[in-house]
Design a protein around this motif. Structure first.
Motif, PDB file in Angstrom:
ATOM      1  N   PRO A  71      -4.258   0.280  -8.646  1.00 51.80           N
ATOM      2  CA  PRO A  71      -3.880   0.157  -9.955  1.00 51.80           C
ATOM      3  C   PRO A  71      -4.445   1.050 -11.014  1.00 51.80           C
ATOM      4  CG  PRO A  71      -5.187  -1.575  -8.975  1.00 51.80           C
ATOM      5  CD  PRO A  71      -5.148  -0.750  -8.086  1.00 51.80           C
ATOM      6  N   SER A  89      -6.949  -3.777  -6.080  1.00 55.07           N
ATOM      7  CA  SER A  89      -7.501  -2.803  -5.574  1.00 55.07           C
ATOM      8  C   SER A  89      -8.152  -2.859  -4.149  1.00 55.07           C
ATOM      9  CB  SER A  89      -8.578  -1.901  -6.413  1.00 55.07           C
ATOM     10  OG  SER A  89      -8.868  -0.580  -6.092  1.00 55.07           O
ATOM     11  N   GLN A 137       0.625  -1.312   0.015  1.00 57.12           N
ATOM     12  CA  GLN A 137       0.019  -0.127  -0.233  1.00 57.12           C
ATOM     13  C   GLN A 137       0.812   1.239   0.048  1.00 57.12           C
ATOM     14  OE1 GLN A 137      -2.776  -0.175   3.182  1.00 57.12           O
ATOM     15  NE2 GLN A 137      -4.079  -1.948   2.286  1.00 57.12           N
ATOM     16  N   VAL A 177       1.695  12.975 -17.467  1.00 56.10           N
ATOM     17  CA  VAL A 177       0.810  14.146 -17.287  1.00 56.10           C
ATOM     18  C   VAL A 177       0.680  14.888 -15.941  1.00 56.10           C
ATOM     19  CG1 VAL A 177      -1.129  12.744 -18.425  1.00 56.10           C
ATOM     20  CG2 VAL A 177      -1.158  12.702 -15.887  1.00 56.10           C
ATOM     21  N   GLY A 228       0.467   9.119 -10.362  1.00 57.95           N
ATOM     22  CA  GLY A 228      -0.344   8.660 -11.541  1.00 57.95           C
ATOM     23  C   GLY A 228      -1.941   8.949 -10.995  1.00 57.95           C
ATOM     24  N   GLY A 229      -1.937   9.394  -9.894  1.00 55.60           N
ATOM     25  CA  GLY A 229      -3.331   9.542  -9.504  1.00 55.60           C
ATOM     26  C   GLY A 229      -4.022   8.442  -8.664  1.00 55.60           C
ATOM     27  N   TRP A 237      -7.916   8.309  -4.148  1.00 50.97           N
ATOM     28  CA  TRP A 237      -7.146   7.011  -4.446  1.00 50.97           C
ATOM     29  C   TRP A 237      -5.947   6.762  -3.522  1.00 50.97           C
ATOM     30  CZ3 TRP A 237      -9.146   2.940  -7.152  1.00 50.97           C
ATOM     31  CH2 TRP A 237     -10.587   2.985  -7.704  1.00 50.97           C
ATOM     32  N   ASN A 238      -6.003   5.512  -3.192  1.00 50.64           N
ATOM     33  CA  ASN A 238      -4.816   5.417  -2.232  1.00 50.64           C
ATOM     34  C   ASN A 238      -4.461   6.430  -1.223  1.00 50.64           C
ATOM     35  OD1 ASN A 238      -4.282   4.651  -5.254  1.00 50.64           O
ATOM     36  ND2 ASN A 238      -3.817   2.965  -4.079  1.00 50.64           N
ATOM     37  N   GLU A 239      -5.453   6.898  -0.776  1.00 48.63           N
ATOM     38  CA  GLU A 239      -5.747   7.929   0.445  1.00 48.63           C
ATOM     39  C   GLU A 239      -4.933   9.274  -0.137  1.00 48.63           C
ATOM     40  OE1 GLU A 239      -4.450   5.492   3.685  1.00 48.63           O
ATOM     41  OE2 GLU A 239      -6.450   6.015   4.548  1.00 48.63           O
ATOM     42  N   VAL A 240      -4.299   9.394  -1.293  1.00 44.59           N
ATOM     43  CA  VAL A 240      -3.567  10.584  -1.544  1.00 44.59           C
ATOM     44  C   VAL A 240      -3.928  11.421  -2.837  1.00 44.59           C
ATOM     45  CG1 VAL A 240      -1.355   9.690  -0.582  1.00 44.59           C
ATOM     46  CG2 VAL A 240      -1.632   9.168  -2.884  1.00 44.59           C
ATOM     47  N   ASN A 241      -4.667  10.784  -3.800  1.00 46.48           N
ATOM     48  CA  ASN A 241      -4.646  11.601  -4.964  1.00 46.48           C
ATOM     49  C   ASN A 241      -5.707  11.193  -5.778  1.00 46.48           C
ATOM     50  OD1 ASN A 241      -3.708  13.468  -6.864  1.00 46.48           O
ATOM     51  ND2 ASN A 241      -1.868  12.526  -7.332  1.00 46.48           N
ATOM     52  N   SER A 242      -6.038  11.659  -7.004  1.00 45.09           N
ATOM     53  CA  SER A 242      -7.000  11.280  -7.965  1.00 45.09           C
ATOM     54  C   SER A 242      -6.433  11.358  -9.410  1.00 45.09           C
ATOM     55  CB  SER A 242      -8.093  11.901  -7.890  1.00 45.09           C
ATOM     56  OG  SER A 242      -8.265  13.197  -8.566  1.00 45.09           O
ATOM     57  N   LYS A 243      -6.922  10.671 -10.542  1.00 45.60           N
ATOM     58  CA  LYS A 243      -6.284  10.806 -11.637  1.00 45.60           C
ATOM     59  C   LYS A 243      -6.469  12.337 -12.107  1.00 45.60           C
ATOM     60  CE  LYS A 243      -8.409   7.320 -14.152  1.00 45.60           C
ATOM     61  NZ  LYS A 243      -9.385   6.948 -13.307  1.00 45.60           N
ATOM     62  N   ASN A 292      -5.877  -2.571  -1.479  1.00 44.97           N
ATOM     63  CA  ASN A 292      -5.051  -1.366  -0.905  1.00 44.97           C
ATOM     64  C   ASN A 292      -6.136  -0.845   0.167  1.00 44.97           C
ATOM     65  OD1 ASN A 292      -2.925  -1.323  -2.441  1.00 44.97           O
ATOM     66  ND2 ASN A 292      -4.107  -0.372  -4.302  1.00 44.97           N
ATOM     67  N   TYR A 293      -6.934  -1.646   0.698  1.00 45.01           N
ATOM     68  CA  TYR A 293      -7.968  -1.080   1.626  1.00 45.01           C
ATOM     69  C   TYR A 293      -7.318  -0.963   2.977  1.00 45.01           C
ATOM     70  CZ  TYR A 293     -11.717  -0.409   4.782  1.00 45.01           C
ATOM     71  OH  TYR A 293     -12.583   0.249   5.782  1.00 45.01           O
ATOM     72  N   LEU A 300       0.252  21.813 -13.114  1.00 47.36           N
ATOM     73  CA  LEU A 300      -0.833  21.711 -12.099  1.00 47.36           C
ATOM     74  C   LEU A 300      -2.152  22.427 -12.315  1.00 47.36           C
ATOM     75  CD1 LEU A 300       1.578  22.670  -9.331  1.00 47.36           C
ATOM     76  CD2 LEU A 300       0.653  20.338  -9.745  1.00 47.36           C
ATOM     77  N   ALA A 304      -4.109  14.634 -10.578  1.00 50.01           N
ATOM     78  CA  ALA A 304      -3.107  14.413 -11.130  1.00 50.01           C
ATOM     79  C   ALA A 304      -2.573  15.145 -12.663  1.00 50.01           C
ATOM     80  CB  ALA A 304      -2.477  12.995 -11.119  1.00 50.01           C
ATOM     81  N   GLY A 305      -3.659  15.125 -13.159  1.00 49.62           N
ATOM     82  CA  GLY A 305      -3.752  15.826 -14.646  1.00 49.62           C
ATOM     83  C   GLY A 305      -3.909  14.822 -15.758  1.00 49.62           C
ATOM     84  N   LEU A 306      -4.627  13.675 -15.224  1.00 47.06           N
ATOM     85  CA  LEU A 306      -4.857  12.810 -16.079  1.00 47.06           C
ATOM     86  C   LEU A 306      -6.586  12.774 -16.591  1.00 47.06           C
ATOM     87  CD1 LEU A 306      -4.105  10.242 -17.880  1.00 47.06           C
ATOM     88  CD2 LEU A 306      -4.834   8.703 -15.840  1.00 47.06           C
ATOM     89  N   LYS A 362       0.734   4.126  -2.797  1.00 43.35           N
ATOM     90  CA  LYS A 362       0.520   5.533  -2.635  1.00 43.35           C
ATOM     91  C   LYS A 362       1.695   6.241  -3.500  1.00 43.35           C
ATOM     92  CE  LYS A 362      -0.891   5.116   2.190  1.00 43.35           C
ATOM     93  NZ  LYS A 362      -2.448   5.483   2.209  1.00 43.35           N
TER      94      LYS A 362
END
Lengths: 417, 290
Positions: free
Chosen positions: A140, B20, A126, A151, A136-137, B220-226, B23-24, B196, B229-231, A130
């Motif tokens: 998986p 996925s 995990q 990006v 990558g956002g 996602w993964n407690e830190v970010n989202s697509k 990753n909980y 950004l 991030a710029g996707l 992270k």
């Protein structure tokens, strides 16, 4: 005797033939295929960046990096910043590391009669997920590496967070896997046997159960995916040569299985962490190989070793990241204007992954994927056996054969892409 | 309290939802309340052959992956395995977009989700429609799956949309909570990859304003989202996933073809006209470079 091998990201059927109470031949069969290559045909090349990570839930990121490499290879004059290259390399490293933790704690330890330690697998993996998500956002299934770079933009603050994730993962390794700060620089396998931790415990068990020499195959290794850490090359026993070409890689159909065979100059080669360590001449793995050959012990050691090596290397890569460089440089022409073909090779968790693309009038005409498990599990004939087949010959029981088979870290979904 | 027994059954999948789920962050808690009678990666008391041979007692059936009558597990048709457990379990949960709508593998002939072939209802398992909950997403968000399983365990009433997705997670659009929101609100269409700043809706195919999901609400993964991030959002929770030309915004006369959920074209144009009156210097330049 036919045995269904489970929990290898799917299943495979192994048909064991015995002669004088010893395994004489093993027929390996995969039962399905998902036709990813067909799904890609006729689509915009960039859509492959979204489709291909979905080949595999545990090494999908390697499929993304291979895809972007193959698409970029279609250009003659594309510029990629060092920053983008380094970021891609980092996220791929993190994926390899999370895979290795899962393999060791979820797959290997139970095969030796230990209770599966789910949290020891998921906690560090995990952390690595992270670290990938920071760029990558999500993990998986991100598609953050695109033609021209990545990006995302990252900041010094992100680097701090990243360093903490790596430090925490290194701490996990030192608290659990190998309780020694010297493991990453250790050169003698005898010293690892004397250390404490889940890896040394397992190695001692292998010794006690007289499995040290089990699982030997051709002693032939290959790796195509060069980067700032891995070297491209092949190793026949310990003789390394770096002059290899993708032109000699051949994929062929097998009538009985949905998996295809892969050979180099008509010979089967082992891919994966042991191959990479042999080609990179990692002293500890070379020492284990000298004493125990290309056995399960060497394979397990090489895979765990890679965790430590890649964590240390990633720390250096982060330090060297020049944030003033661009993350993305616009390609000179849009990919929809191209008539070209390209290919790439990357080192995925289980070994060399090759992607080839053919673009005609801006759409995908053909796409070809060769996965690591295909190399290791090529199902040859009795006269010309595949790497994992040969590794199981002569064993007297199916339990050990399953252990040997799984020491290659088999991935069924990749194989049946 | 007795552990809830769960069967995690993979059909035509990549195992992405399996990983996925791993990753909980609070798996220890989860595994003390739930027990997998089978899971693709975690140890279980039963082998796949046990599962396919006879009906093992089970409370919740989880299906990952797309479904085809030709696909088999341990030499038994997946449709037969589903049928033999579906009757007995309290609830069925389709885990991921493949199991729900067909998804990427639904691009193959005769491969669909459990109740849907993209948006269209299918009839094979129609009699289990009312006991099914869909958690779409490629992959699922682990927290969305886990919390839904707890809601089932607690026998809570779960309000769902027309695709059987829990409204609590799928009533939002992915756009909600994106850090690039201001560029969308004021129609500043200057996004470049690798930065950004900017919104990917105008040029780069972002589907977040018309995709239902909590990606920017529960990170996602407690830190970010697509999208943070710029996707661009690829619309992976929707029955239409995967669309074509995913990095490119389809437009008619300069206006994005797909508008935010519930927004009419005429009103969108009026709004876009009004935003032209703004000149927001803060959003025209780099966020914090000199």
């Amino acid at each position: 005797m036919i045995k269904l091998i489970e929990k290898i990201e799917g299943e495979a059927k192994l048909n064991f033939n015995f002669k004088d109470n010893k395994i004489d031949f093993v027929d390996i069969k995969f039962m399905s295929t998902r036709n990813i290559e067909n799904i890609l045909r006729g689509k915009s090349p960039l859509d492959a960046l979204v489709i291909n990570p979905r080949v595999c839930g545990i090494c999908g990121h390697a499929h993304l990096i291979a895809t972007v490499g193959a698409l970029e290879d279609c250009y003659d004059d594309l510029k990629i910043s060092n920053k983008a290259k380094t970021i891609r390399e980092l996220t791929l490293n993190f994926e390899l590391i999370q895979n290795h933790f899962k393999w060791f704690y979820l797959t290997m330890l139970p095969l030796f009669g230990h209770k599966q330690q789910v949290l020891k697998a998921t906690y560090p993996s995990q952390l690595m997920a992270k670290a990938i998500a920071l760029f990558g956002g999500q993990y998986p299934h991100t598609s953050y590496a695109i033609v021209g770079g990545v990006v995302c933009e990252i900041t010094e603050m992100d680097k701090i967070k990243l360093q903490h994730l790596i430090t925490e993962t290194i701490k996990f390794v030192e608290d659990n896997l190998v309780k020694s700060e010297n493991f990453s620089v250790c050169k003698n396998i005898d010293n690892v046997f004397k250390m404490e931790g889940d890896l040394p415990n397992l190695l001692r068990q292998i010794k006690e159960e007289k499995l040290l020499e089990r699982g030997k195959s051709y002693d032939r290794f290959i790796a195509f995916g060069a980067n700032s850490y891995f070297k491209k090359g092949k190793s026949l026993k310990t003789r390394v040569s770096h002059a290899i070409s993708l032109n000699y890689v051949k994929e062929s159909e097998i009538p009985s299985s949905f998996a295809k065979n892969v050979s180099y100059k008509e010979k089967y080669y082992e891919v994966g962490p042991l191959s990479r360590a042999m080609i990179n001449k990692i002293p500890l793995v070379i020492d284990a190989h000298r004493k125990y050959g290309d056995s399960i012990l060497s394979r397990i050691l090489a895979r765990v070793c890679e965790i430590s090596q890649l964590l240390e290397h990633s720390k250096k890569l982060i330090q060297a990241l020049d944030l003033s460089e661009p993350s993305f440089i616009e390609p000179p022409v849009d990919i929809s204007q191209l008539n070209a073909s390209g290919c790439s090779a990357v080192e995925a968790a289980r070994g060399t992954l090759i992607h080839k693309v053919e673009i005609e009038n801006g759409v995908i005409k053909n796409y070809e994927i060769i996965t690591p498990t295909q190399w290791n599990l090529s199902g040859g004939t009795k006269d010309k056996q595949g790497v994992s087949q040969k590794a199981m010959i002569g064993l007297s029981d199916i339990k050990t054969a399953e252990l040997v088979f799984k020491s290659f870290d088999v991935c069924s979904v990749c194989t049946t892409h | 309290m007795k552990k809830t027994r769960v069967l995690w059954l993979s059909a035509i999948s990549c195992n992405g939802n399996t990983h996925s789920f791993l990753n909980y962050p609070y798996l220890e808690q989860f595994l003390s309340d739930f027990e997998f009678i089978y899971h693709p990666v975690l140890e279980s008391d039963y082998s796949l052959e046990d599962i396919t041979a006879c009906g093992i007692a089970c409370d919740i059936l989880l299906i990952e992956g797309a479904i085809s009558s030709e696909f088999q597990r341990a030499d038994v048709a997946i449709t037969q395995i589903i049928e033999s457990y579906a009757q007995e379990v309290k609830k069925i949960v389709t885990v991921g977009t493949c199991a729900t709508f067909g998804g990427i593998f639904g691009e193959n002939d005769n491969v669909t989700g459990l109740h849907f072939d993209k948006e269209k209802r299918t009839d094979t398992f129609e009699h289990y429609f009312d006991k099914t909950i869909s958690i779409s997403g490629c992959p699922i968000h682990p927290e969305v799956l886990v919390n839904t399983l707890y809601a089932i365990k607690k026998e809570l009433l779960i309000s769902v949309d027309k695709f059987l997705r829990p409204k609590e997670y799928f009533a939002y659009t992915v756009h909600n909570g994106c850090t690039r929101n201001e560029y969308f609100e004021y129609k500043i269409d200057n996004h470049k990859f690798g930065t950004l700043e900017g919104c990917m809706f105008y040029e780069h195919g972002c589907q977040a304003p018309y995709t239902q999901g909590s990606c920017n609400k529960i990170l996602w993964n407690e830190v970010n989202s697509k999208t943070r991030a710029g996707l661009p959002c690829m619309g992976c929770t929707e029955p239409t996933f995967p669309k074509q030309n995913l990095f490119h915004t389809k437009k008619n006369m300069g206006i994005p073809q797909n508008l935010p959920v519930g927004v009419a074209k005429r009103t969108y144009l009026t709004l876009a006209g009004i935003t032209k009156a703004f000149t927001i210097e803060r959003l025209e330049k780099k966020l914090f470079d000199d």
